[in-house]
Design a protein around this motif. Structure first.
Motif, PDB file in Angstrom:
ATOM      1  N   LEU A  13       0.853  -1.186   0.000  1.00 44.08           N
ATOM      2  CA  LEU A  13       0.000   0.000   0.000  1.00 44.08           C
ATOM      3  C   LEU A  13       0.883   1.227   0.000  1.00 44.08           C
ATOM      4  O   LEU A  13       1.752   1.381   0.856  1.00 44.08           O
ATOM      5  CB  LEU A  13      -0.900  -0.017   1.239  1.00 44.08           C
ATOM      6  CG  LEU A  13      -1.838   1.177   1.448  1.00 44.08           C
ATOM      7  CD1 LEU A  13      -2.896   1.227   0.354  1.00 44.08           C
ATOM      8  CD2 LEU A  13      -2.507   1.075   2.816  1.00 44.08           C
ATOM      9  N   LYS A  14       0.651   2.130  -0.959  1.00 45.05           N
ATOM     10  CA  LYS A  14       1.448   3.353  -1.051  1.00 45.05           C
ATOM     11  C   LYS A  14       0.572   4.483  -1.568  1.00 45.05           C
ATOM     12  O   LYS A  14      -0.112   4.336  -2.580  1.00 45.05           O
ATOM     13  CB  LYS A  14       2.643   3.144  -1.981  1.00 45.05           C
ATOM     14  CG  LYS A  14       3.547   4.363  -2.106  1.00 45.05           C
ATOM     15  CD  LYS A  14       4.732   4.074  -3.009  1.00 45.05           C
ATOM     16  CE  LYS A  14       5.646   5.286  -3.122  1.00 45.05           C
ATOM     17  NZ  LYS A  14       6.802   5.025  -4.010  1.00 45.05           N
ATOM     18  N   SER A  15       0.574   5.600  -0.827  1.00 42.34           N
ATOM     19  CA  SER A  15      -0.188   6.791  -1.235  1.00 42.34           C
ATOM     20  C   SER A  15      -1.638   6.445  -1.540  1.00 42.34           C
ATOM     21  O   SER A  15      -2.195   6.832  -2.569  1.00 42.34           O
ATOM     22  CB  SER A  15       0.473   7.462  -2.447  1.00 42.34           C
ATOM     23  OG  SER A  15       1.801   7.833  -2.160  1.00 42.34           O
ATOM     24  N   ASN A  16      -2.248   5.670  -0.624  1.00 43.79           N
ATOM     25  CA  ASN A  16      -3.667   5.311  -0.713  1.00 43.79           C
ATOM     26  C   ASN A  16      -3.995   4.410  -1.904  1.00 43.79           C
ATOM     27  O   ASN A  16      -5.163   4.296  -2.282  1.00 43.79           O
ATOM     28  CB  ASN A  16      -4.551   6.569  -0.772  1.00 43.79           C
ATOM     29  CG  ASN A  16      -4.414   7.417   0.469  1.00 43.79           C
ATOM     30  OD1 ASN A  16      -4.342   6.895   1.580  1.00 43.79           O
ATOM     31  ND2 ASN A  16      -4.372   8.730   0.297  1.00 43.79           N
ATOM     32  N   ALA A  17      -3.001   3.794  -2.505  1.00 42.21           N
ATOM     33  CA  ALA A  17      -3.250   2.877  -3.625  1.00 42.21           C
ATOM     34  C   ALA A  17      -2.548   1.555  -3.357  1.00 42.21           C
ATOM     35  O   ALA A  17      -1.435   1.521  -2.829  1.00 42.21           O
ATOM     36  CB  ALA A  17      -2.751   3.482  -4.936  1.00 42.21           C
ATOM     37  N   TRP A  18      -3.215   0.451  -3.732  1.00 46.16           N
ATOM     38  CA  TRP A  18      -2.643  -0.884  -3.571  1.00 46.16           C
ATOM     39  C   TRP A  18      -1.943  -1.313  -4.864  1.00 46.16           C
ATOM     40  O   TRP A  18      -2.434  -1.050  -5.970  1.00 46.16           O
ATOM     41  CB  TRP A  18      -3.732  -1.900  -3.242  1.00 46.16           C
ATOM     42  CG  TRP A  18      -4.108  -1.927  -1.791  1.00 46.16           C
ATOM     43  CD1 TRP A  18      -5.141  -1.282  -1.196  1.00 46.16           C
ATOM     44  CD2 TRP A  18      -3.441  -2.666  -0.751  1.00 46.16           C
ATOM     45  NE1 TRP A  18      -5.173  -1.557   0.152  1.00 46.16           N
ATOM     46  CE2 TRP A  18      -4.135  -2.399   0.454  1.00 46.16           C
ATOM     47  CE3 TRP A  18      -2.334  -3.513  -0.724  1.00 46.16           C
ATOM     48  CZ2 TRP A  18      -3.763  -2.968   1.661  1.00 46.16           C
ATOM     49  CZ3 TRP A  18      -1.957  -4.072   0.484  1.00 46.16           C
ATOM     50  CH2 TRP A  18      -2.669  -3.798   1.663  1.00 46.16           C
ATOM     51  N   TYR A  19      -0.795  -1.983  -4.697  1.00 50.78           N
ATOM     52  CA  TYR A  19      -0.007  -2.457  -5.830  1.00 50.78           C
ATOM     53  C   TYR A  19       0.362  -3.927  -5.635  1.00 50.78           C
ATOM     54  O   TYR A  19       0.558  -4.391  -4.511  1.00 50.78           O
ATOM     55  CB  TYR A  19       1.287  -1.652  -5.972  1.00 50.78           C
ATOM     56  CG  TYR A  19       1.082  -0.180  -6.262  1.00 50.78           C
ATOM     57  CD1 TYR A  19       1.095   0.304  -7.568  1.00 50.78           C
ATOM     58  CD2 TYR A  19       0.868   0.726  -5.221  1.00 50.78           C
ATOM     59  CE1 TYR A  19       0.911   1.653  -7.831  1.00 50.78           C
ATOM     60  CE2 TYR A  19       0.682   2.081  -5.470  1.00 50.78           C
ATOM     61  CZ  TYR A  19       0.703   2.531  -6.779  1.00 50.78           C
ATOM     62  OH  TYR A  19       0.510   3.863  -7.029  1.00 50.78           O
ATOM     63  N   LEU A  20       0.472  -4.633  -6.752  1.00 51.77           N
ATOM     64  CA  LEU A  20       1.023  -5.984  -6.787  1.00 51.77           C
ATOM     65  C   LEU A  20       2.401  -5.904  -7.411  1.00 51.77           C
ATOM     66  O   LEU A  20       2.605  -5.214  -8.414  1.00 51.77           O
ATOM     67  CB  LEU A  20       0.134  -6.899  -7.636  1.00 51.77           C
ATOM     68  CG  LEU A  20       0.736  -8.258  -8.020  1.00 51.77           C
ATOM     69  CD1 LEU A  20       0.740  -9.196  -6.827  1.00 51.77           C
ATOM     70  CD2 LEU A  20      -0.017  -8.882  -9.193  1.00 51.77           C
ATOM     71  N   TRP A  21       3.373  -6.582  -6.813  1.00 59.23           N
ATOM     72  CA  TRP A  21       4.668  -6.709  -7.474  1.00 59.23           C
ATOM     73  C   TRP A  21       4.967  -8.185  -7.683  1.00 59.23           C
ATOM     74  O   TRP A  21       4.583  -9.031  -6.894  1.00 59.23           O
ATOM     75  CB  TRP A  21       5.779  -6.016  -6.685  1.00 59.23           C
ATOM     76  CG  TRP A  21       6.169  -6.674  -5.394  1.00 59.23           C
ATOM     77  CD1 TRP A  21       5.574  -6.517  -4.183  1.00 59.23           C
ATOM     78  CD2 TRP A  21       7.236  -7.598  -5.186  1.00 59.23           C
ATOM     79  NE1 TRP A  21       6.196  -7.269  -3.222  1.00 59.23           N
ATOM     80  CE2 TRP A  21       7.227  -7.944  -3.804  1.00 59.23           C
ATOM     81  CE3 TRP A  21       8.209  -8.162  -6.012  1.00 59.23           C
ATOM     82  CZ2 TRP A  21       8.155  -8.827  -3.254  1.00 59.23           C
ATOM     83  CZ3 TRP A  21       9.124  -9.040  -5.461  1.00 59.23           C
ATOM     84  CH2 TRP A  21       9.093  -9.354  -4.100  1.00 59.23           C
ATOM     85  N   GLY A  22       5.607  -8.475  -8.795  1.00 58.22           N
ATOM     86  CA  GLY A  22       5.919  -9.856  -9.122  1.00 58.22           C
ATOM     87  C   GLY A  22       6.667  -9.959 -10.431  1.00 58.22           C
ATOM     88  O   GLY A  22       7.002  -8.950 -11.070  1.00 58.22           O
TER      89      GLY A  22
END
Length: 305
Positions: free
Chosen positions: A169-178
């Motif tokens: 979670l960063k700056s109110n946004a969710w991210y997937l990394w892979g």
């Protein structure tokens, strides 16, 4: 597995007034006979479990018994507990309930000594991404390949095969990394740009990579913020400016304005972001970007001439 169950049962008993053998058997998907044996084992380990018969019967631990809290303060434990509750609400991870029970057992009888009114963590994403978050969280736990229908920042739609490694979670946004098999490299995907997420049957093995490897790859590829800009914002947008820029990037300007020394990854990204401020921002430098910004505004004006 039995040791994990015994530990979980002990934490549940510490965190609750009383719980029945039937509830425990259902929770851990074992027989009542197994629960009876587990209780005998816990008693032999020196933890005083008392049984009660009747309609409201069950097991509980003697009130005088508590686990040692010397390694973490009450405030530390409550901070961890609150963060985990926020994560559970976001991911829907039922397995996290046992961990919450364990930590709750350490603080349940001391909450009256702690001011808990000032801490509320809500990590849940926007409603459109909530199901994606829970699906991806499960895929990461089960080491499963996922297929994404993804839209990039320019609006291009692609289909990606991704080995999911983590969510953040960063700056109110969710991210997937892979690891993206289409690009043969580590990539980051914003959940709000995913149109469809499908978990495939293929199971994965760990590649031994971490999220820090993404930052290293960006540095190698020259994708660190490389366009330095000097901006002047009007006081009317000072709240938004403070939300979007770091404190050490800002200083007070004349007549209540705010000066920002910041960086952008691309010229297009800088122009797009500055346009959103309308007449409340002035781009002061660099001169090349000022010219590009002026030309962009002129092209928009032509559309309405």
């Amino acid at each position: 597995m039995r040791l994990d169950r015994l530990f979980s049962i002990t934490m549940m008993l510490l965190n609750r007034k009383r719980i029945s053998a039937t509830d425990l058997a259902a929770r851990f998907e074992v027989s009542l006979r197994t629960i009876y044996r587990d209780m005998e084992t816990i008693n032999r380990a020196g933890i005083p479990v008392v049984s009660f018969s009747g309609s409201d019967g069950g097991y509980e631990i003697m009130q005088s018994y508590r686990l040692d809290r010397q390694y973490l303060s009450l405030e530390d434990l409550y901070s961890i507990y609150s963060a985990l509750r926020g994560m559970q609400s976001a991911t829907g991870d039922t397995g996290m309930a046992e961990l919450l029970d364990r930590i709750g057992a350490l603080i349940s009888d001391k909450l009256h000594d702690l001011d808990t009114s000032g801490m509320l963590l809500d990590f849940a994403p926007a409603s459109g991404s909530r199901e994606h978050l829970r699906t991806l969280h499960l895929a990461i736990k089960e080491l499963r390949l996922v297929e994404l229908d993804y839209m990039d920042i320019h609006g291009a739609e692609t289909q990606r095969m991704v080995e999911p490694m983590g969510l953040y979670l960063k700056s109110n946004a969710w991210y997937l990394w892979g690891y993206c098999r289409v690009r043969s490299a580590l990539r980051v995907f914003r959940l709000s740009r995913m149109n469809r997420v499908r978990v495939l049957s293929e199971t994965l093995s760990h590649r031994g990579l971490s999220i820090e490897d993404i930052d290293a790859a960006r540095a190698r590829n020259g994708t660190a913020p490389c366009i330095r800009v000097l901006l002047r914002f009007q006081a009317a947008v000072k709240t938004r400016v403070r939300d979007e820029f770091l404190p050490d990037q800002l200083k007070s300007g004349p007549e209540g304005t705010i000066l920002a020394d910041a960086g952008y990854y691309t010229k297009e990204g800088a122009i797009r972001h500055l346009m959103s401020y309308g007449t409340n921002v002035t781009l002061l430098a660099p001169s090349e970007l000022v010219n590009d910004f002026r030309n962009h505004i002129a092209e928009i004006a032509k559309m309405y001439s």
